[in-house]
Design a protein around this motif. Structure first.
Motif, PDB file in Angstrom:
ATOM      1  N   LYS A   6       0.812  -1.224   0.000  1.00 11.94           N
ATOM      2  CA  LYS A   6       0.000   0.000   0.000  1.00 11.94           C
ATOM      3  C   LYS A   6       0.845   1.275   0.000  1.00 11.94           C
ATOM      4  O   LYS A   6       0.318   2.355  -0.272  1.00 11.94           O
ATOM      5  CB  LYS A   6      -0.911   0.024   1.234  1.00 11.94           C
ATOM      6  CG  LYS A   6      -2.004  -0.993   1.212  1.00 11.94           C
ATOM      7  CD  LYS A   6      -2.810  -0.892   2.504  1.00 11.94           C
ATOM      8  CE  LYS A   6      -3.747  -2.059   2.658  1.00 11.94           C
ATOM      9  NZ  LYS A   6      -4.414  -2.034   3.973  1.00 11.94           N
ATOM     10  N   ALA A   7       2.110   1.149   0.300  1.00 13.36           N
ATOM     11  CA  ALA A   7       2.960   2.343   0.379  1.00 13.36           C
ATOM     12  C   ALA A   7       3.061   3.013  -0.990  1.00 13.36           C
ATOM     13  O   ALA A   7       3.227   2.332  -2.001  1.00 13.36           O
ATOM     14  CB  ALA A   7       4.355   1.972   0.883  1.00 13.36           C
ATOM     15  N   PRO A   8       2.954   4.333  -1.037  1.00 13.51           N
ATOM     16  CA  PRO A   8       3.147   5.035  -2.311  1.00 13.51           C
ATOM     17  C   PRO A   8       4.544   4.748  -2.870  1.00 13.51           C
ATOM     18  O   PRO A   8       5.502   4.566  -2.113  1.00 13.51           O
ATOM     19  CB  PRO A   8       3.012   6.518  -1.930  1.00 13.51           C
ATOM     20  CG  PRO A   8       2.258   6.518  -0.630  1.00 13.51           C
ATOM     21  CD  PRO A   8       2.647   5.245   0.068  1.00 13.51           C
ATOM     22  N   ALA A   9       4.636   4.715  -4.164  1.00 14.42           N
ATOM     23  CA  ALA A   9       5.905   4.384  -4.823  1.00 14.42           C
ATOM     24  C   ALA A   9       7.046   5.284  -4.367  1.00 14.42           C
ATOM     25  O   ALA A   9       8.180   4.826  -4.228  1.00 14.42           O
ATOM     26  CB  ALA A   9       5.747   4.449  -6.342  1.00 14.42           C
ATOM     27  N   ASN A  10       6.737   6.551  -4.104  1.00 13.13           N
ATOM     28  CA  ASN A  10       7.801   7.479  -3.710  1.00 13.13           C
ATOM     29  C   ASN A  10       8.157   7.376  -2.231  1.00 13.13           C
ATOM     30  O   ASN A  10       8.992   8.125  -1.745  1.00 13.13           O
ATOM     31  CB  ASN A  10       7.434   8.917  -4.084  1.00 13.13           C
ATOM     32  CG  ASN A  10       6.226   9.443  -3.321  1.00 13.13           C
ATOM     33  OD1 ASN A  10       5.551   8.703  -2.597  1.00 13.13           O
ATOM     34  ND2 ASN A  10       5.936  10.714  -3.501  1.00 13.13           N
ATOM     35  N   GLN A  11       7.509   6.429  -1.499  1.00  6.35           N
ATOM     36  CA  GLN A  11       7.801   6.263  -0.077  1.00  6.35           C
ATOM     37  C   GLN A  11       8.121   4.821   0.326  1.00  6.35           C
ATOM     38  O   GLN A  11       8.447   4.560   1.473  1.00  6.35           O
ATOM     39  CB  GLN A  11       6.597   6.742   0.748  1.00  6.35           C
ATOM     40  CG  GLN A  11       6.303   8.205   0.554  1.00  6.35           C
ATOM     41  CD  GLN A  11       4.989   8.613   1.181  1.00  6.35           C
ATOM     42  OE1 GLN A  11       4.613   8.087   2.218  1.00  6.35           O
ATOM     43  NE2 GLN A  11       4.300   9.547   0.553  1.00  6.35           N
ATOM     44  N   ILE A  12       8.074   3.918  -0.615  1.00  8.33           N
ATOM     45  CA  ILE A  12       8.307   2.506  -0.286  1.00  8.33           C
ATOM     46  C   ILE A  12       9.721   2.287   0.258  1.00  8.33           C
ATOM     47  O   ILE A  12       9.954   1.382   1.051  1.00  8.33           O
ATOM     48  CB  ILE A  12       8.008   1.589  -1.489  1.00  8.33           C
ATOM     49  CG1 ILE A  12       7.829   0.162  -0.995  1.00  8.33           C
ATOM     50  CG2 ILE A  12       9.084   1.696  -2.552  1.00  8.33           C
ATOM     51  CD1 ILE A  12       7.105  -0.725  -1.967  1.00  8.33           C
ATOM     52  N   HIS A  13      10.637   3.126  -0.134  1.00  7.86           N
ATOM     53  CA  HIS A  13      12.007   2.983   0.367  1.00  7.86           C
ATOM     54  C   HIS A  13      12.056   3.126   1.893  1.00  7.86           C
ATOM     55  O   HIS A  13      12.889   2.493   2.543  1.00  7.86           O
ATOM     56  CB  HIS A  13      12.946   3.994  -0.317  1.00  7.86           C
ATOM     57  CG  HIS A  13      12.623   5.426  -0.027  1.00  7.86           C
ATOM     58  ND1 HIS A  13      11.548   6.081  -0.608  1.00  7.86           N
ATOM     59  CD2 HIS A  13      13.224   6.322   0.787  1.00  7.86           C
ATOM     60  CE1 HIS A  13      11.506   7.317  -0.162  1.00  7.86           C
ATOM     61  NE2 HIS A  13      12.514   7.506   0.688  1.00  7.86           N
ATOM     62  N   ILE A  14      11.157   3.932   2.479  1.00 10.06           N
ATOM     63  CA  ILE A  14      11.122   4.071   3.938  1.00 10.06           C
ATOM     64  C   ILE A  14      10.705   2.746   4.572  1.00 10.06           C
ATOM     65  O   ILE A  14      11.298   2.311   5.564  1.00 10.06           O
ATOM     66  CB  ILE A  14      10.163   5.207   4.359  1.00 10.06           C
ATOM     67  CG1 ILE A  14      10.606   6.547   3.768  1.00 10.06           C
ATOM     68  CG2 ILE A  14      10.028   5.272   5.881  1.00 10.06           C
ATOM     69  CD1 ILE A  14      11.954   7.043   4.264  1.00 10.06           C
ATOM     70  N   GLN A  15       9.691   2.084   3.993  1.00 10.40           N
ATOM     71  CA  GLN A  15       9.282   0.759   4.480  1.00 10.40           C
ATOM     72  C   GLN A  15      10.460  -0.214   4.405  1.00 10.40           C
ATOM     73  O   GLN A  15      10.706  -0.983   5.331  1.00 10.40           O
ATOM     74  CB  GLN A  15       8.109   0.209   3.638  1.00 10.40           C
ATOM     75  CG  GLN A  15       6.839   0.995   3.729  1.00 10.40           C
ATOM     76  CD  GLN A  15       6.116   0.772   5.042  1.00 10.40           C
ATOM     77  OE1 GLN A  15       6.182  -0.297   5.625  1.00 10.40           O
ATOM     78  NE2 GLN A  15       5.427   1.794   5.504  1.00 10.40           N
ATOM     79  N   ASP A  16      11.169  -0.173   3.293  1.00 12.69           N
ATOM     80  CA  ASP A  16      12.308  -1.073   3.110  1.00 12.69           C
ATOM     81  C   ASP A  16      13.447  -0.753   4.071  1.00 12.69           C
ATOM     82  O   ASP A  16      14.083  -1.663   4.602  1.00 12.69           O
ATOM     83  CB  ASP A  16      12.805  -1.027   1.663  1.00 12.69           C
ATOM     84  CG  ASP A  16      11.808  -1.646   0.687  1.00 12.69           C
ATOM     85  OD1 ASP A  16      10.922  -2.408   1.135  1.00 12.69           O
ATOM     86  OD2 ASP A  16      11.921  -1.362  -0.515  1.00 12.69           O
ATOM     87  N   PHE A  17      13.711   0.532   4.307  1.00  5.90           N
ATOM     88  CA  PHE A  17      14.750   0.916   5.265  1.00  5.90           C
ATOM     89  C   PHE A  17      14.407   0.390   6.662  1.00  5.90           C
ATOM     90  O   PHE A  17      15.247  -0.195   7.342  1.00  5.90           O
ATOM     91  CB  PHE A  17      14.924   2.427   5.342  1.00  5.90           C
ATOM     92  CG  PHE A  17      15.509   3.083   4.124  1.00  5.90           C
ATOM     93  CD1 PHE A  17      16.178   2.367   3.147  1.00  5.90           C
ATOM     94  CD2 PHE A  17      15.390   4.456   3.961  1.00  5.90           C
ATOM     95  CE1 PHE A  17      16.714   2.979   2.042  1.00  5.90           C
ATOM     96  CE2 PHE A  17      15.931   5.091   2.851  1.00  5.90           C
ATOM     97  CZ  PHE A  17      16.589   4.353   1.884  1.00  5.90           C
ATOM     98  N   LEU A  18      13.168   0.614   7.090  1.00  6.22           N
ATOM     99  CA  LEU A  18      12.728   0.147   8.403  1.00  6.22           C
ATOM    100  C   LEU A  18      12.866  -1.366   8.507  1.00  6.22           C
ATOM    101  O   LEU A  18      13.422  -1.892   9.479  1.00  6.22           O
ATOM    102  CB  LEU A  18      11.271   0.560   8.653  1.00  6.22           C
ATOM    103  CG  LEU A  18      10.635  -0.018   9.912  1.00  6.22           C
ATOM    104  CD1 LEU A  18      11.224   0.630  11.161  1.00  6.22           C
ATOM    105  CD2 LEU A  18       9.137   0.151   9.875  1.00  6.22           C
ATOM    106  N   SER A  19      12.372  -2.060   7.506  1.00  2.08           N
ATOM    107  CA  SER A  19      12.408  -3.518   7.538  1.00  2.08           C
ATOM    108  C   SER A  19      13.831  -4.057   7.567  1.00  2.08           C
ATOM    109  O   SER A  19      14.160  -4.915   8.383  1.00  2.08           O
ATOM    110  CB  SER A  19      11.672  -4.095   6.329  1.00  2.08           C
ATOM    111  OG  SER A  19      10.306  -3.772   6.390  1.00  2.08           O
ATOM    112  N   SER A  20      14.680  -3.550   6.686  1.00  7.69           N
ATOM    113  CA  SER A  20      16.028  -4.109   6.613  1.00  7.69           C
ATOM    114  C   SER A  20      16.902  -3.666   7.780  1.00  7.69           C
ATOM    115  O   SER A  20      17.684  -4.455   8.308  1.00  7.69           O
ATOM    116  CB  SER A  20      16.686  -3.759   5.278  1.00  7.69           C
ATOM    117  OG  SER A  20      16.843  -2.374   5.149  1.00  7.69           O
ATOM    118  N   PHE A  21      16.752  -2.428   8.235  1.00  8.49           N
ATOM    119  CA  PHE A  21      17.601  -1.941   9.322  1.00  8.49           C
ATOM    120  C   PHE A  21      17.144  -2.483  10.676  1.00  8.49           C
ATOM    121  O   PHE A  21      17.888  -3.201  11.348  1.00  8.49           O
ATOM    122  CB  PHE A  21      17.621  -0.414   9.330  1.00  8.49           C
ATOM    123  CG  PHE A  21      18.526   0.180  10.379  1.00  8.49           C
ATOM    124  CD1 PHE A  21      19.899   0.018  10.299  1.00  8.49           C
ATOM    125  CD2 PHE A  21      18.005   0.884  11.440  1.00  8.49           C
ATOM    126  CE1 PHE A  21      20.750   0.563  11.262  1.00  8.49           C
ATOM    127  CE2 PHE A  21      18.833   1.430  12.414  1.00  8.49           C
ATOM    128  CZ  PHE A  21      20.200   1.265  12.324  1.00  8.49           C
TER     129      PHE A  21
END
Length: 124
Positions: A27-42
């Motif tokens: 559901k994350a907007p394309a221009n914000q999915i990197h934040i989801q990925d940063f949180l998940s991976s970090f």
């Protein structure tokens, strides 16, 4: 980030929170999915998978730290659910938050307890 890599790297986050993690990412907007990925991976890829503490302890500490920060009620509520999912009971959450009271103060303690009570009503 390829979806298969993301899932394998974030098994701890999915174990704690289940399908809502995948749904939030989708559901994350394309221009914000990197934040989801940063949180998940970090947070979950790097820190939740380290040795030394079991998952129940890590999740309880995360709840207490987020509570102490203040202004993170939605994250506190998510981690109340996470604590339930890893086997921590309401009494344990209240005991841990109570222990933190002299360090985080009454307002943040009361806010944390309100989050706990919202997710786990008193009659449960």
């Amino acid at each position: 980030m390829c979806a298969l890599y993301w899932v394998s790297q974030n098994a701890a986050q999915i174990e704690i929170f289940g399908e809502v993690i995948r749904q939030n990412r989708e559901k994350a907007p394309a221009n914000q999915i990197h934040i989801q990925d940063f949180l998940s991976s970090f947070c979950f890829g790097d820190f939740y998978t380290r040795g030394g503490l079991d998952l129940k302890t890590r999740e309880l500490l995360t709840l207490c730290i987020l509570s102490a920060l203040g202004g993170a009620d939605s994250q506190v509520k998510a981690h109340v659910w996470g604590n339930l999912n890893v086997g921590n009971k309401k009494d344990t959450l209240i005991a841990a938050i109570t222990h933190c009271l002299p360090y985080m103060g009454f307002p943040r303690t009361l806010n944390a307890l309100q989050c706990v009570n919202e997710i786990i009503p008193e009659d449960e």
